[in-house]
Every structure is written in C-alpha cells, then in structure tokens.
Design an enzyme around this catalytic site. Sequence first.
Site, PDB file in Angstrom:
ATOM      1  N   TYR A 205       2.135   0.805  -7.271  1.00 51.59           N
ATOM      2  CA  TYR A 205       1.393   1.992  -7.673  1.00 51.59           C
ATOM      3  C   TYR A 205       1.872   3.204  -6.871  1.00 51.59           C
ATOM      4  O   TYR A 205       2.103   4.279  -7.419  1.00 51.59           O
ATOM      5  CB  TYR A 205      -0.103   1.768  -7.467  1.00 51.59           C
ATOM      6  N   LYS A 209       3.692   6.515  -8.427  1.00 48.50           N
ATOM      7  CA  LYS A 209       3.083   7.836  -8.306  1.00 48.50           C
ATOM      8  C   LYS A 209       3.922   8.771  -7.425  1.00 48.50           C
ATOM      9  O   LYS A 209       3.913   9.991  -7.635  1.00 48.50           O
ATOM     10  CB  LYS A 209       1.657   7.718  -7.770  1.00 48.50           C
TER      11      LYS A 209
END
Length: 362
Positions: A205, A209
């Site tokens: 993640y 991002k």
Amino acid sequence: MTSWDGPAAIRQSPPVDLSVPYDAAWVKDKVILITGGASGFGAGFVRQWANSGSTVIVGDINVEKGDALVREVRNETGKDSVHFVHCDVTDWQSQVNLFKEAVKLSPHGGIDAVVANAGIAGADPMQRPRGLNAAEPPEPNFKIMDVNCTGVMYTAHLAYYWLPRNPGSTPCNKDSAPANTTRDRHLLLLGSIASLAPIVGQPQYGAAKHAVLGLFRSLRATSHLGGVRVNLLCPYFIDTPIVTTLARVVLAGGAMGKVEDVVDAGTRFVADSRILGRALVVGPKVTLKQLDDGEWDLVSKDTPGVIETAVWEPCADDWEEVDAFDRNIVRILNAVQASRGWIGWAKDMIKAVLYGLGYGRS
C-alpha cells in the site's frame, strides 16, 4: 545570477489559501468521471457533485453498490445525470470502455474532470508470506499494487488522452475565472497519508501510494503542455469501510478523519479551476496555533489565535525550497554543465546521435 522561478516556469498556482471560500456550484454542468466511486468518500464525491449539477459517471467493480448508489442519487436529485459503468481498473480495456462510455453519456461529448479514486487495502502477503517450507516460494498476490498503482496509471494515461479533447475547453490557467469555467481539463489523483509517511505492515500500500505521489509531482511539472491541471488528495485514515477492524484497533484512542472533509477538499479542487499542481492532506479536525518558529501546536479551542482545520498542504514549496541534498546535488550538476560549456554539449550531442544510429552500444 538570477534564480530560477520554478512555480512560474511550470505555471503552478500559489499554495492553497483554505481561508478563501469556494462555491460548490462551480461544478455545475461539468462532466466528471470517477473510478471507485461506489462507496466510501468516492460515493460522497458522487452525491456532492450530482447535487451541485454535474454529470457524474461512476466506474466501479462492485455492480451492486454502484447501481444502488446511482438509483439513490437520481432519486435525491430528480435527474438522470448520474450513471454507473462496470469497470475493473486493473484491466486496460475495461478502463478504455469506461472512458468511451463516459464520452457517450456526456451532454457535450467531453470529460471535464477525471478522478482516479479507486483503491483497496488489506492484508499484505509481502509482509506475511506463507508456504515458507515449500520447495519454491509461492507467487505473491499483488492486487493492492495492481489497483492502487497500475490502475491509477491507466486512469491518468486515459485522462491525458481525453481531457485535451474536451470540446469548448481551454488549457488550464491559474488566472481563470472558476465561476465561468464550465469546460475544464482536470485530473485529480487520490493518494494517501501513506504517500508521505510509512504505514507499518503495509509495504504494498505504501509503495503504491508513494508511486501516486511521484506521478503527481512529475505530471504537474509539465501539465501546462497539455493544458491539464493536476491535483492530489492525501487522506489520513478516514472513517470508511477501507479501514479494517485491525486498523481501527491500532488507531483506538486517536482520531480518524471524516468523509465530509475529504469531499470538501476534493470539491474545492474540482470546482476551482485556478488551482494547479497542488496537494492537500485531510485528517481529523483539530485546533492549532502556529508558533514563532513556524511549527504548529495542538491547543484548546478557547486559546487566542487558533485555527480549526482538517486540511493541510504538503509539497507546498517543492519548487521554491527543496531539501539541502536536492539543492546541493542540483547545484553541483549545474556547475558541471557550466564548466563543460558549449564544447561539452556539442560532444554529448554527437555521441547521442551516433548512439541512436547504433554506434557505441555494448
């Protein structure tokens, strides 16, 4: 020696003044495509923009939630200006179909804003691999990267194809009049607080991002070439279904952000055509006071000179004040170029041409 004015060179707008109000009605008559808009703050965006008079095309893999949202919003607004199109953002052709359908559904045959909102989170197999006793390592599941990185790249690529073709639109301009700028060219990327800081146990993640942040910082430097304005939202942990039970346990005692604050920040970006190349972090609403050294301190609401906010701007001065390493390395590289002069440039040009012709390759 005259210093290089980065913001002026890339035609970036000044830092966002959150004390200056905007009008949500500025999104009226815009055509907005949003991925992952069936739930969470994506659904909040859809409701807000539809109620403000936009045509919204929702692309999502969840047909049940997408259809239900569209029916609800149509009942609320009394209009059929909200549409659902099934889309798997990890599938290129699925996204191509979404954009083509959006153009067909558009009252004016174009798209004013693209919001790359689709994203997922969950257990990360990179952090917790299984089958360590197997003869070979098991193939990992990189679905989080597929959705949050590759899917966003697909969306951005398609946005750069369709946005400049928006009929009646003009290249982005920080001096535009948002009340009169009905036709727009805007790409809004959805990053995360994980774009700026690590989240323990979530390497996929965080990597995805961080990639969205890198995409934003690269695109905004040349966005004026295609006339597309690019902005970024970086929500903290927001009280939506994407925040798992485990995450809520870890966050217990702290605070999460609210959907309405994310929607407000996103609407400011979509509505105000003067904002180019800016990012906003959205977190829990707090009362702050700025100290003499520029730092912020958390204080009570009755303290004189406080502000209450859920929004901050990161990367505000990227092109004016960068960190010491960047300044020094760029200064050194510029000095090298200056010392070599035009002779060095000519030699490199000859080498580049010869390389293009196949000479000098190993």
